[in-house]
Design an enzyme around this catalytic site. Structure first.
Site, short mmCIF file in Angstrom:
data_model
loop_
_atom_site.label_atom_id
_atom_site.label_comp_id
_atom_site.label_asym_id
_atom_site.label_seq_id
_atom_site.Cartn_x
_atom_site.Cartn_y
_atom_site.Cartn_z
N SER A 140 3.31 -0.43 4.02
CA SER A 140 3.75 -1.72 4.01
C SER A 140 3.82 -2.95 3.08
O SER A 140 3.95 -2.27 1.96
CB SER A 140 2.72 -1.56 4.58
OG SER A 140 2.27 -1.33 5.91
N GLU A 144 -17.05 -5.19 4.43
CA GLU A 144 -16.24 -5.50 4.46
C GLU A 144 -15.39 -5.92 5.16
O GLU A 144 -14.99 -6.24 5.96
CB GLU A 144 -16.80 -6.82 3.70
CG GLU A 144 -18.20 -7.64 3.30
CD GLU A 144 -17.91 -8.79 2.69
OE1 GLU A 144 -19.04 -9.28 1.85
OE2 GLU A 144 -16.37 -9.88 2.48
N SER A 156 0.47 6.98 2.96
CA SER A 156 0.97 8.22 3.49
C SER A 156 2.42 9.14 3.18
O SER A 156 2.92 8.19 2.49
CB SER A 156 1.26 7.30 4.41
OG SER A 156 0.57 6.41 5.88
N ASN A 203 -6.02 5.10 16.45
CA ASN A 203 -6.76 4.90 16.96
C ASN A 203 -7.96 6.19 17.72
O ASN A 203 -8.69 6.15 18.73
CB ASN A 203 -6.82 3.55 18.69
CG ASN A 203 -6.16 2.40 17.85
OD1 ASN A 203 -6.46 2.11 16.70
ND2 ASN A 203 -6.74 1.32 19.15
N GLU A 204 -6.77 7.37 18.00
CA GLU A 204 -7.12 8.38 18.54
C GLU A 204 -8.32 9.17 17.05
O GLU A 204 -9.44 9.64 17.77
CB GLU A 204 -5.73 9.64 18.28
CG GLU A 204 -5.45 9.31 19.80
CD GLU A 204 -4.46 8.08 19.67
OE1 GLU A 204 -4.08 7.13 18.80
OE2 GLU A 204 -3.65 7.84 20.82
N GLN A 226 1.18 -1.49 0.20
CA GLN A 226 0.55 -0.28 -0.08
C GLN A 226 0.76 1.16 0.38
O GLN A 226 1.77 1.27 0.64
CB GLN A 226 -0.87 0.14 1.27
CG GLN A 226 -0.16 -0.24 2.77
CD GLN A 226 -1.76 -0.10 3.50
OE1 GLN A 226 -2.46 0.59 3.75
NE2 GLN A 226 -1.02 -1.07 4.33
#
Lengths: 337, 388
Positions: B160, B243, B128, B369-370, B125
């Site tokens: 990644s 999904e 970023s 998670n923020e 991917q």
């Protein structure tokens, strides 16, 4: 596989929510706490009219048969509205008495049997029953002073308590605790013990469901508060620290819910050694207590005040978390070999 | 409401279990974040693909089995319970493929999906950038129109699998719009194309799990644009709520890890250490809660209800569960908990150590998670937007 409440079940939950929303449960709780169970008993009658208690009573005794899933969704609503009384104990007692492999009719029981004596009244909402599995873990019977019957299982003996000790105040004013006194043994033997274990599992499930509903109500009230309350010229709900705490509260409740319904399905299947009930009890109890802490914190001093109805919800969370098995006891069960 | 499997689902599960018993390597493969391990994992993808186990939920014509979400969950449970290797093809199978199935052309699907299913093409991917992390729409890499396609320029990072993968997919700015989410285009490109420089980045334990990509006039033909040019943001985000939000990390991964943790606790846990016992129990409870939550979400999807922002609940939950679970395992291992995965004496052949390093990143990738908690608070609880 369709792990989702069906339309009828959701409709039933909505009916209960509407009924209880109009019932002024805070007033009933205040009366109950003051030793006047009248308004609470009237509420029980309304719940019986829509069939809540029948869900734990066999058909031959005026019930609808044991329906753990419907009981679970009912107890979510009972918790959401903080309904007072030995709700969990009454349905657990009904399950114990109605258990086809349970105590059965005995010589000491009333003519026609204990089940025939008590179950129709439970189904009709007339009979409040407290149930105590007397042990170091459960020394008190809940609301024994208000209950019509107090049943005690000690070891493999089932008895009716002839008297109860003085009321010990709980941190939750709606919960009145008392030690059950002696009384005639109604049945004895391994069937009593086994049926009591099954009843305790149902009680743990119902308590977990009650916690879940209680936690949902606490979250909703707190979200409403932080949207309205402004400080520094903005709603306090726009601050990230507040948002994240509420997000964590929702996370706890959202992931406890499927455990509660899976536990209900396990009981409906009659799964004896299932770990789902203890898992549900831990997750829902902890999530509701966390919701109470969040509600207290984000309401500020208002959350620490007795007078608002919110205090009735906040104070119930910790008691439910520990009732019918502390989190530590249930965590141990989750890992039992 | 039920949790019952149909006879066909049970048969599917049994078939998967039998196949895995016959094929899963007996010794763990080397870490997939190394050159040697990447090659071994690619070979494993070929083995999976040859018998159509690499992407069971895809249509059969592309190499899948055309099964539903429940069957996918069953397969994943069996896969992880069998201790099968990590999926080096995951970026392609779980992120790119759902986008192609929803927004790609028939020609793109026919060209790209079968080699992906067979392990022939491994995807990285490329989202970023140095100045665009959580605020992805701030990205600056450009796609400039040219004859028959586009020229890519700029820099991607934290990409990644890019150190060893074949191709990459990501968003590029193709037009200057009034708003940052406009004018983005979703493109795919080969990592060995002229103009691409790949500089591997060592993750916390030094393994090149991701890479920086420098793009200098990289030509991409029109056939490698997904969706309409300028519509890339919508294309990239639309599958997040279905999904894909459900399947980024399968519950089977955590139920299997919780079972291994329980076994480790029985072997090494001190009975009087109830604090550690409670953490083991919480990992078991959490894994089961995640499994059941996913089944409930699958049932809602099947009933035609959207999932949407609920995938943020999923992401926070599994990432924190994964970390807590591995931290508990390391605590049970006592003085051996600090051994790196490739230390000769690492317990369980380094599985807990490798899992812990992997889990450390969970709370920060795929939307920190923020950010997820902001989404939960604003979209699920209806709290007002504020400054981040």
């Amino acid at each position: 596989m369709r792990f989702l409440l069906d339309r009828e079940q959701r409709e039933f939950a909505r009916t209960l929510n509407t009924l209880l929303g109009a019932a002024d449960t805070p007033a009933a709780v205040r009366s109950w706490a003051a030793g006047d169970p009248g308004p609470g008993r009237a509420l029980w009658g309304k719940l019986a009219d829509v069939g809540v208690f029948a869900l734990a009573v066999p058909e031959r005794h005026g019930g609808a048969g044991l329906h753990p899933v419907e009981l679970a969704l009912s107890f979510v609503e009972l918790g959401r509205h903080a309904v007072p009384g030995p709700l969990v104990e009454t349905v657990a007692a009904a399950a114990l008495l109605g258990d086809p492999d349970g105590p059965g009719p005995t010589a000491a029981a009333p003519p026609g049997g204990l089940a025939a004596d008590l179950l129709p009244g439970i189904a009709a909402g007339r009979s409040l029953v407290s149930l105590c599995l007397l042990s170091a873990e459960q020394p008190y019977a809940l609301d024994a002073d208000a209950a019509d019957t107090v049943l005690v299982v000690e070891g493999d003996a089932l008895r009716r308590a002839g008297s109860v000790g003085p009321v010990q105040r709980s941190a939750d004013p709606a919960r009145r605790l008392a030690r059950p006194g002696p009384g005639p043994v109604l049945a004895r033997g391994p069937r009593v013990r086994a049926a009591a274990e099954r009843a305790a599992a149902l009680a743990a499930l119902a308590t977990a469901a009650q916690s879940l509903g209680l936690g949902r109500a606490l979250l909703d009230a707190t979200v409403g508060h932080v949207r309205d309350r402004t400080q520094f010229g903005v709603p306090v709900g726009s601050f990230q620290a507040v948002k994240h705490r509420l997000a964590d509260t929702l996370l706890g409740l959202e992931f406890a819910e499927p455990l509660v319904y899976a536990a209900a399905l396990a009981l409906a299947r009659g799964a004896a050694d299932d770990r789902t009930v203890p898992a549900a009890k831990v997750a829902a109890g902890e999530a509701a207590y966390a919701a109470a802490r969040t509600a207290l914190q984000l309401h500020g001093a208002l959350g620490y005040t007795e007078e608002p109805a919110l205090s009735l919800w906040i104070r119930k969370a910790r008691a439910l978390r520990d009732a019918w098995g502390t989190p530590a006891a249930h965590r141990a069960r989750v890992l039992a070999p | 409401m039920d949790l019952d499997l149909t006879a066909a689902q049970r048969a599917f599960r049994d078939e998967a279990r039998a196949w895995l018993a016959d094929h899963v390597p007996t010794a763990p493969l080397p870490s997939l974040e190394t050159a040697e391990g990447f090659a071994a994992h690619r070979a494993w993808e070929r083995t999976l693909g040859a018998d159509r186990w690499s992407a069971v939920s895809w249509p059969e014509e592309y190499g899948g089995r055309g099964v539903g979400v429940v069957e996918w969950l069953l397969f994943e449970e069996e896969y992880h319970a069998a201790g099968a290797p990590g999926r080096v093809a995951q970026n392609g199978v779980n992120l790119l493929a759902p986008t192609l199935l929803e927004h790609g052309t028939d020609a793109q699907r026919a060209r790209i999906l079968p080699p992906m299913a067979r392990g022939g093409t491994i995807w990285a991917q490329a989202w970023s950038e140095p100045e665009a992390g959580s605020d992805l729409a701030a990205l600056r890499s450009t796609a400039t129109r040219t004859d028959g396609g586009w020229l890519l320029d700029g820099q991607k990072t934290w990409s990644s699998r890019a150190a060893f993968a074949d191709r990459a997919f990501g968003l590029f700015r193709s037009a200057r719009g009034a708003r940052p989410h406009h004018g983005l285009t979703y493109l795919m490109f080969p990592l060995d194309a002229p103009g691409v420089t790949v500089r591997p980045i060592g993750r916390l334990d030094g393994k090149p799990a991701f890479a920086e990509l420098f793009l200098d006039g990289v030509f991409v033909p029109d056939e490698d644009v997904i969706g309409a040019p300028g519509d890339g943001w919508r294309v990239a985000m639309s599958t997040a709520g279905n999904e894909r939000g459900l399947t980024l990390r399968s519950p089977g991964r955590f139920t299997a890890a919780a079972a291994r943790l329980t076994a480790l606790w029985r072997e090494r846990g001190a009975p009087e250490d109830t604090a550690l016992r409670d953490r083991v129990a919480d990992a078991v409870i959490g894994a089961e809660a995640y499994r059941l939550f996913t089944h409930a979400a699958a049932a809602r999807l099947a009933a035609g209800e959207p999932i949407g922002a609920e995938s943020s609940l999923n992401k926070v939950f599994w990432s924190e569960l994964d970390l807590a679970l591995h931290e508990t395992a390391l605590d049970l291992l006592g003085p051996y908990g600090e051994l790196a995965d490739d230390a000769a004496e690492a317990p369980a052949q380094g599985r807990w150590a490798e899992g812990h390093v992997f889990a450390l990143a969970g709370p920060l990738y795929a939307g920190t998670n923020e950010i997820q908690r902001d989404i939960i608070a604003e979209r699920l609880l209806g709290l007002p937007k504020g400054r981040r």
